[in-house]
Design a protein around this motif. Structure first.
Motif, PDB file in Angstrom:
ATOM      1  N   MET A   1      16.452   0.223   0.320  1.00 58.04           N
ATOM      2  CA  MET A   1      15.343  -0.609   0.379  1.00 58.04           C
ATOM      3  C   MET A   1      14.080  -0.009   0.329  1.00 58.04           C
ATOM      4  O   MET A   1      13.988   0.597   1.319  1.00 58.04           O
ATOM      5  CB  MET A   1      15.384  -1.749   1.478  1.00 58.04           C
ATOM      6  CG  MET A   1      14.538  -2.597   1.576  1.00 58.04           C
ATOM      7  SD  MET A   1      14.667  -3.950   0.149  1.00 58.04           S
ATOM      8  CE  MET A   1      12.893  -5.035   0.614  1.00 58.04           C
ATOM      9  N   SER A   2      13.187  -0.120  -0.374  1.00 60.04           N
ATOM     10  CA  SER A   2      11.991   0.552  -0.415  1.00 60.04           C
ATOM     11  C   SER A   2      10.904  -0.288  -0.083  1.00 60.04           C
ATOM     12  O   SER A   2      10.959  -1.653  -0.003  1.00 60.04           O
ATOM     13  CB  SER A   2      11.530   0.959  -1.907  1.00 60.04           C
ATOM     14  OG  SER A   2      12.526   1.738  -2.529  1.00 60.04           O
ATOM     15  N   ALA A   4       7.741   1.103   0.198  1.00 51.88           N
ATOM     16  CA  ALA A   4       6.475   1.171  -0.683  1.00 51.88           C
ATOM     17  C   ALA A   4       6.579   1.649  -2.025  1.00 51.88           C
ATOM     18  O   ALA A   4       7.824   2.019  -2.014  1.00 51.88           O
ATOM     19  CB  ALA A   4       5.696   2.157   0.535  1.00 51.88           C
ATOM     20  N   LYS A   5       5.532   1.389  -2.676  1.00 51.32           N
ATOM     21  CA  LYS A   5       5.554   1.857  -4.210  1.00 51.32           C
ATOM     22  C   LYS A   5       4.971   3.126  -3.952  1.00 51.32           C
ATOM     23  O   LYS A   5       3.757   3.424  -3.361  1.00 51.32           O
ATOM     24  CB  LYS A   5       4.804   0.816  -4.728  1.00 51.32           C
ATOM     25  CG  LYS A   5       4.777   0.932  -6.332  1.00 51.32           C
ATOM     26  CD  LYS A   5       4.418  -0.614  -6.681  1.00 51.32           C
ATOM     27  CE  LYS A   5       3.850  -0.372  -8.025  1.00 51.32           C
ATOM     28  NZ  LYS A   5       3.710  -1.937  -8.787  1.00 51.32           N
ATOM     29  N   LEU A  29       4.273  -4.120  -1.559  1.00 56.53           N
ATOM     30  CA  LEU A  29       5.373  -4.381  -2.240  1.00 56.53           C
ATOM     31  C   LEU A  29       6.115  -5.653  -2.159  1.00 56.53           C
ATOM     32  O   LEU A  29       6.176  -6.007  -0.914  1.00 56.53           O
ATOM     33  CB  LEU A  29       6.420  -3.189  -2.066  1.00 56.53           C
ATOM     34  CG  LEU A  29       7.402  -2.788  -2.925  1.00 56.53           C
ATOM     35  CD1 LEU A  29       7.148  -2.670  -4.264  1.00 56.53           C
ATOM     36  CD2 LEU A  29       8.350  -1.776  -2.453  1.00 56.53           C
ATOM     37  N   SER A  30       6.425  -6.404  -3.122  1.00 55.78           N
ATOM     38  CA  SER A  30       6.917  -7.743  -3.005  1.00 55.78           C
ATOM     39  C   SER A  30       8.173  -7.912  -2.001  1.00 55.78           C
ATOM     40  O   SER A  30       9.215  -6.904  -1.938  1.00 55.78           O
ATOM     41  CB  SER A  30       7.104  -8.577  -4.158  1.00 55.78           C
ATOM     42  OG  SER A  30       7.767  -9.369  -4.137  1.00 55.78           O
ATOM     43  N   THR A  31       8.149  -8.730  -1.145  1.00 62.43           N
ATOM     44  CA  THR A  31       9.528  -9.012  -0.415  1.00 62.43           C
ATOM     45  C   THR A  31      10.117 -10.308  -0.898  1.00 62.43           C
ATOM     46  O   THR A  31      10.860 -10.795  -0.454  1.00 62.43           O
ATOM     47  CB  THR A  31       9.269  -9.314   1.057  1.00 62.43           C
ATOM     48  OG1 THR A  31       8.431 -10.339   1.311  1.00 62.43           O
ATOM     49  CG2 THR A  31       8.641  -8.016   1.592  1.00 62.43           C
TER      50      THR A  31
ATOM     51  N   HIS B 439      20.326  -2.656  -2.192  1.00 62.36           N
ATOM     52  CA  HIS B 439      18.827  -2.000  -2.457  1.00 62.36           C
ATOM     53  C   HIS B 439      19.104  -0.783  -1.674  1.00 62.36           C
ATOM     54  O   HIS B 439      17.852   0.056  -1.283  1.00 62.36           O
ATOM     55  CB  HIS B 439      17.641  -2.818  -1.685  1.00 62.36           C
ATOM     56  CG  HIS B 439      17.547  -3.848  -2.607  1.00 62.36           C
ATOM     57  ND1 HIS B 439      16.908  -4.914  -2.108  1.00 62.36           N
ATOM     58  CD2 HIS B 439      17.709  -4.178  -4.016  1.00 62.36           C
ATOM     59  CE1 HIS B 439      16.736  -6.038  -2.894  1.00 62.36           C
ATOM     60  NE2 HIS B 439      17.376  -5.526  -4.095  1.00 62.36           N
ATOM     61  N   ASP B 440      20.060   0.150  -1.560  1.00 66.02           N
ATOM     62  CA  ASP B 440      20.011   1.416  -1.060  1.00 66.02           C
ATOM     63  C   ASP B 440      20.873   2.557  -2.100  1.00 66.02           C
ATOM     64  O   ASP B 440      21.784   2.253  -2.790  1.00 66.02           O
ATOM     65  CB  ASP B 440      21.047   1.403   0.333  1.00 66.02           C
ATOM     66  CG  ASP B 440      20.196   1.019   1.303  1.00 66.02           C
ATOM     67  OD1 ASP B 440      18.994   1.249   1.288  1.00 66.02           O
ATOM     68  OD2 ASP B 440      21.041   0.580   2.275  1.00 66.02           O
ATOM     69  N   ASN B 445      14.673   7.851  -2.796  1.00 63.21           N
ATOM     70  CA  ASN B 445      14.136   7.371  -3.831  1.00 63.21           C
ATOM     71  C   ASN B 445      12.680   7.401  -3.668  1.00 63.21           C
ATOM     72  O   ASN B 445      11.829   7.265  -4.584  1.00 63.21           O
ATOM     73  CB  ASN B 445      14.583   5.982  -4.330  1.00 63.21           C
ATOM     74  CG  ASN B 445      14.534   4.933  -3.386  1.00 63.21           C
ATOM     75  OD1 ASN B 445      14.734   5.060  -2.377  1.00 63.21           O
ATOM     76  ND2 ASN B 445      14.105   3.844  -3.706  1.00 63.21           N
ATOM     77  N   LEU B 566      12.881   1.642  -8.311  1.00 64.95           N
ATOM     78  CA  LEU B 566      12.129   0.349  -7.851  1.00 64.95           C
ATOM     79  C   LEU B 566      12.680  -0.627  -9.127  1.00 64.95           C
ATOM     80  O   LEU B 566      12.920  -1.849  -8.538  1.00 64.95           O
ATOM     81  CB  LEU B 566      10.688   0.378  -7.736  1.00 64.95           C
ATOM     82  CG  LEU B 566      10.077   0.722  -6.373  1.00 64.95           C
ATOM     83  CD1 LEU B 566       8.585   0.649  -6.614  1.00 64.95           C
ATOM     84  CD2 LEU B 566      10.454   0.248  -5.451  1.00 64.95           C
ATOM     85  N   GLU B 569      15.975  -1.904  -8.099  1.00 64.81           N
ATOM     86  CA  GLU B 569      15.745  -2.532  -6.890  1.00 64.81           C
ATOM     87  C   GLU B 569      15.479  -4.029  -7.144  1.00 64.81           C
ATOM     88  O   GLU B 569      15.584  -4.906  -6.549  1.00 64.81           O
ATOM     89  CB  GLU B 569      14.875  -1.933  -5.876  1.00 64.81           C
ATOM     90  CG  GLU B 569      15.436  -0.757  -4.847  1.00 64.81           C
ATOM     91  CD  GLU B 569      14.602  -0.416  -3.708  1.00 64.81           C
ATOM     92  OE1 GLU B 569      13.940  -1.296  -3.147  1.00 64.81           O
ATOM     93  OE2 GLU B 569      14.843   0.718  -3.415  1.00 64.81           O
ATOM     94  N   ARG B 570      14.337  -4.119  -8.031  1.00 59.66           N
ATOM     95  CA  ARG B 570      13.958  -5.524  -8.250  1.00 59.66           C
ATOM     96  C   ARG B 570      14.429  -6.259  -9.229  1.00 59.66           C
ATOM     97  O   ARG B 570      14.249  -7.470  -9.800  1.00 59.66           O
ATOM     98  CB  ARG B 570      12.303  -5.314  -8.607  1.00 59.66           C
ATOM     99  CG  ARG B 570      11.324  -4.750  -7.536  1.00 59.66           C
ATOM    100  CD  ARG B 570      11.394  -5.447  -6.359  1.00 59.66           C
ATOM    101  NE  ARG B 570      10.795  -6.784  -6.883  1.00 59.66           N
ATOM    102  CZ  ARG B 570      11.444  -7.923  -5.457  1.00 59.66           C
ATOM    103  NH1 ARG B 570      11.781  -7.540  -4.537  1.00 59.66           N
ATOM    104  NH2 ARG B 570      10.716  -9.144  -5.641  1.00 59.66           N
TER     105      ARG B 570
END
Ligand code: FAD
Ligand code: TPP
Ligand code: SF4
Ligand code: SF4
Ligand code: SF4
Ligand code: MG
Lengths: 350, 604
Positions: A1-2, A4-5, A29-31, B439-440, B445, B566, B569-570
């Protein structure tokens, strides 16, 4: 899970006329859930403010409660913000606007926040023609509290829970027209070509600008039985296409050709008609806008695009003839005019 | 546009800029990740499989990968790919046990290798595990070719070279050192099944017609011959005032070596403007760091002698002028300049020379006296004779010689098995999802915003006092980790499945570098003209997918994708996935089934 962008952006993207890069208009970054329509609305706001050369520090974002009301955290990170109480964004925006009329007010709300708990506040901020852009990210449910039907859920529409809604839906554009808004539009989170120019126009409108953005809740209300799903909105959207004719200081254009009919064939062979340009709509007439909304409703489509605009709009400050500048610019003598001035006021009541 | 065929090996290969640019297609991001995980031995072996000399190349490679590196397109400087390779070599454990085993039972085929430079040694490495009997001939006393005779020890310590040449010589080829082959016919007549010529480009250019050249001969040296003499310790000193003529890497090695052999006033004098010199930027920097002046725009006109002794050189000053086509001409300004010197090193280029190849044995030569060699198979017009390295197409560099060696080995193997050398084996590729959890990802990344780290250097005074002291010290483990984190993992591909896409725009919205577009179809020019961000780098493909519900297409400009994941992830439906793309150049045909070394990148 990121969390930050990356700070890298496309190296060839040019800054806007003020010298700001697009990144200067972004936020955290959106949650939100991946795929939530609200994130696209945020991206459209970023794009519109960047293109409209708005100074980020001149903007105040004000919101209520809900996934939609959380989104100001994910755009305009260098602007002011106030995340208020459920349904009470209009009062906070009104107060802020009264204190400093030089700011650009961007209200962000949800269908629950505006059409249920905040419906009263919504009605009155329309009536006052407060100079602000009021956006509802309308997903036809209470996303944050796990997808209950909201007051904009259409009769018969069923979310993930699978139960058809029995109650009449509130059409927020129709309500805004009824209550006195001077700029009314509807759009779709998945259609930035339409949404970005609408936001740019609305930000410039002097008075209460309302945009109802259909913004699917991918987690709870993106079902085949929902009328607020990506597929349903895409298949039933009909655009006014009137945006190109807005009489603005700066010309605002979209990629749409007014009066041009679009046919898109879907994978299952069905054909979607997009009517770009509604010949029977006069965007300067409330009655015409109301009629167009109702006509499309009865035809089973959703009319999007600019619906109404009052070129003679007079905002709240003009209506009540309030002070011409922000209160913070007032000097001590104006703020505390002294005993003589107080005596004069008291005398006027005798 | 036509939808991209991602099953075609070169589609995603082009996205891995460094690997694509590397002549041997070393899987760079894979080894950089192994370094970040402190798995140096595996990083080393992964390199060794591809480029045979990781320790040598980690210090001396021409690094075509670095100008290609994607990082250089989003930030000023590329990843220090080359110096990370050295980290793998410096910190590995003993890897001998993992090297391929050599069959006791030979396959009955004999191959002669002429030269023991990187090209021929690569052929040996690729063929020995298949049971070939190999005879290596080289005029030098030890293996390594120009890596030993030309690249100075202060850039490449002998121990590093010995180790990596040793891995190959330990595979059991018969070596014939100090053996100059003066007749190719004599070798061919020995009945070898195949002959590989990897004799390099051994002739240094001279200025035979410059006034004074003959008279001052004892104080004028051809750069590459002089460097070889220094390497083999036939030359141990040089005069105090030295002029090095030329602007390539040889000139840089000559001037720095001269400084270490007693030169006190060493200067490089070059015809072309400084910016257009052939030497790599970092080689120029290294010379400048050692306070060696580089005087540009000077064309030599005369060796000046006094009482029969060289006292200096005269030059015509020139100015570079360019015509409308950008073609350069050096126009004399009329000014003449004299520089005093005791000795001159001529480092103005190299060329091929094959006095030892008879012209009547079936090998065709072109008008430049170079053999006619097929660019894919490296076969000459005499079917059993193959060329590679500098001998094939003129002077290049070590990594190119290695790449040639791999391909020549494939050809030799095919040829010896009686198959067509035109049936080239395809590269081995696969795509593996890196998703561990919703999301991993298996890889780091997040994109570090660090600037390139600088490699520390040895103390200048000490370095100049000892020609064997390596100047660059290499990264330590901690810095190597930070530098490794700068890599954008360009091999972890964004793979799109249109059938799952609901066109919610989440990926396009989140992408930091505005790569992803959902738009109406069009031809390439049209599309590139209307994407979210300017799309001008045509070396990078557009990834196109159709089959979306709205009839639009997905168009992703791969140019500055950060591989940050990302988008995946999104994505609510898993239409995007991050998949590691493995691309390995197939080595000699039989190795297809048995990789030279087995390395698995483990998860996590
Ligand atoms: C000064 C200098 C510095 C360089 N620095 C670098 C560097 O930093 N990085 C880099 O990548 N490249 C560098 N190069 C280039 C690089 O060394 C060569 O491109 C590379 O070594 C070519 O490999 P090869 O196998 O084709 O031949 P070579 O390495 O040239 O080897 C050929 C071998 O064949 C032998 N030979 C030739 N003819 C005969 C014969 N008739 N009989 C027997 N033996 C014979 C020679 O003795 C030699 O050992 C440099 C070159 C020079 C001149
Ligand atoms: C006073 C009050 N009542 C109820 C709630 C619980 N609540 C939180 S969000 C929400 C509904 C939000 O719906 P909407 O505005 O449509 O936002 P969405 O999450 O759908 O974007 C409710 C009822 C609350 N936070 N505060
Ligand atoms: S619950 Fe619905 S509205 Fe809330 S973030 Fe998730 S998708 Fe968006
Ligand atoms: S960022 Fe890493 S993977 Fe990408 S080109 Fe550079 S070294 Fe190669
Ligand atoms: S990995 Fe995805 S989000 Fe990241 S830069 Fe590439 S396309 Fe954009
Ligand atoms: Mg809602």
């Amino acid at each position: 899970m990121s969390y930050a962008k990356s700070t890298f952006r496309h190296p060839a993207l040019q800054p806007n006329a003020l010298g700001y890069s697009k990144r200067d208009y972004e936020g955290g970054l959106s949650t939100l859930c991946a795929g939530c329509g609200h994130d696209s609305v945020g991206a459209a706001i970023v794009q519109a403010c960047f293109e409209a050369n708005i100074e980020p520090h001149k903007v105040a974002k004000i919101s209520g409660i809900g996934c939609s009301s959380k989104t100001p955290a994910y755009f305009l990170g260098k602007s002011h913000g106030f995340n208020s109480v459920h349904g009470r964004m209009p009062s906070v925006a009104t107060g802020a606007n009264m204190a400093n009329r030089d700011m650009i007010y961007l209200g962000v709300s949800g269908d629950g926040d505006s059409a249920s708990i905040g419906f009263g506040q919504f009605a009155h901020v329309n009536r006052r023609n407060l100079n602000m852009l009021y956006m509802v990210e309308n997903n036809g449910c209470y996303g944050l509290t796990k997808g209950q039907d909201s007051a904009t859920t259409d009769v018969g529409s069923a979310s993930k829970k699978g139960v058809a809604n029995p109650f009449t839906a509130i059409d927020l554009c129709a309500t805004a027209l009824e209550m006195g808004a001077t700029f009314v539009a509807r759009s779709f989170s998945g259609d930035k070509e339409q949404l970005v120019p609408l936001i740019k126009a609305a930000l410039r409108h002097p008075g209460f600008a309302f945009i109802d953005v259909l913004s699917p809740c991918v987690t709870f209300n993106n079902t085949a039985t929902s009328t607020k799903s990506y597929d349903y909105v895409r298949e039933h959207a009909a655009a006014t296409g009137a945006i190109d004719v807005i009489p603005m200081k700066e010309e605002i254009t979209t990629d749409y050709q007014p009066g041009h009919n679009h046919e898109v064939t879907l994978h299952d062979g069905s054909v979607v008609h997009l009517y770009k340009g509604d010949v029977e709509l006069d965007v300067t007439s409330r009655d015409s806008a109301q009629a167009a909304i109702r006509r499309h409703q009865s035809e089973g489509s959703v009319l999007t695009g600019l619906l109404y605009m009052d070129p003679q709009s007079r905002d709240f400050h003009q209506m009540v003839n309030s002070i011409k500048g922000p209160l913070r610019d007032l000097g001590e003598s104006a703020l505390c005019p002294g005993q003589t001035a107080l005596d004069a006021i008291n005398a006027s009541f005798r | 546009m036509r939808p991209s065929d991602i099953a075609e090996p070169e589609h995603f290969h082009k996205v891995v800029d460094c690997q694509y640019a590397c002549p041997a297609h070393t899987p760079v991001p894979q080894y950089i990740r192994l370094i970040a995980q402190q798995r140096y031995s595996e990083a080393y072996l992964l390199n060794w499989e591809s480029n045979v000399f990781p320790g040598v190349l980690g210090r001396t490679c021409d690094r075509p990968c670095e100008p290609a590196c994607r990082r250089g397109r989003v930030e000023e400087e590329p990843v220090a790919i080359c110096r990370l390779k050295r980290v793998a070599a410096d910190f590995k454990e003993d890897i001998k046990a993992q090297l391929p085993t050599i069959p006791e039972q030979k396959n009955g085929k004999r191959v002669a290798l002429i030269g023991a430079g990187p090209a021929a040694l690569t052929v040996a490495r690729d063929l020995a595990p298949l049971g070939y009997q190999l005879d290596i001939y080289d005029a030098q006393p030890k293996g390594g070719g120009f890596m030993r005779s030309q690249i100075p020890s202060f850039r490449l310590p002998a121990a590093v070279l010995d180790e990596e040449v040793g891995y190959i010589l330990d595979m059991g080829p018969t070596t014939h050192f100090n053996h100059y082959v003066d007749s190719l016919k004599s070798i061919v007549d020995k009945g070898y099944d195949a002959v590989f010529v990897g004799s390099g480009a051994p002739r240094g250019r001279d200025l035979p017609n410059l006034p004074g050249r003959q008279e001052a001969d004892s104080d004028i040296h051809i750069g590459i011959d002089w460097l070889a003499n220094v390497a083999f310790e036939h030359t141990k000193a040089i005069g105090e005032k030295v002029i090095v003529l030329g602007g390539g890497n040889t000139a840089m090695d000559c001037c720095r070596t001269a400084l270490r052999l007693g030169g006190t006033d060493v200067k490089v004098i070059v015809r072309s403007p400084f910016d257009e010199m052939k030497a790599s930027a970092w080689e120029k920097e290294d010379a400048i760091h050692e306070d060696i002046p580089i005087i540009d725009n000077h064309v030599p006109s005369e060796f000046v002698l006094e009482s029969g002794k060289l006292v200096g050189m005269r030059f015509d000053k020139v100015e570079a002028q360019y015509d409308d086509n950008g073609k350069r001409s050096l126009v004399p300004t009329g000014e003449q300049v004299f520089y005093p010197c005791d000795q001159v090193l001529v480092a103005i280029g190299q060329e091929n020379a094959f006095p030892w190849i008879e012209r009547d044995i079936g090998i065709e030569f072109d008008k430049w006296e170079c053999p006619v060699v097929d660019a894919t198979s490296f076969q000459s017009t005499l079917p059993q004779v193959f060329f590679g390295g500098d001998a094939a197409f003129g002077p290049k560099n070590v990594i190119t010689a290695v790449a040639h060696g791999h391909q020549a080995a494939i050809s030799i193997d095919l040829f010896c098995q009686g198959e067509s050398v035109l049936q080239r084996p395809a590269p081995r590729t696969n795509l593996i999802s890196q998703k561990m959890n919703i999301h991993d990802w298996t890889y780091d990344n997040g994109v570090a915003s660090d600037l390139r780290y600088v490699v520390p250097l040895a103390d200048k005074q000490q370095a100049l006092a000892d020609r064997r002291l390596e100047v660059e010290l290499g990264f330590d483990v901690a810095t190597a980790y930070q530098e490794a984190e700068r890599c954008l993992n360009c091999d972890v591909q964004t793979v799109f499945d249109a059938a799952n896409c609901i066109e919610c725009d989440a990926c396009a919205d989140v992408c930091p570098t505005s790569c992803i577009n959902f738009t109406a179809d069009g031809d390439e020019d049209d599309l590139r003209g209307r994407l979210n961000a300017p799309s001008t780098n045509r070396d990078q493909v557009l990834y196109i997918a159709d089959g979306l519900k709205t009839g639009r297409i997905m168009a992703k400009d791969e140019n500055v994708c950060l591989h940050c994941g990302l988008c995946a992830e999104r994505c609510p439906t898993g239409a995007w996935d991050m998949q590691q793309f493995n691309y390995q150049v197939t080595k000699s045909a039989e190795l297809l089934a048995v990789p030279l070394v087995q390395i698995q990148e483990s998860v996590g």
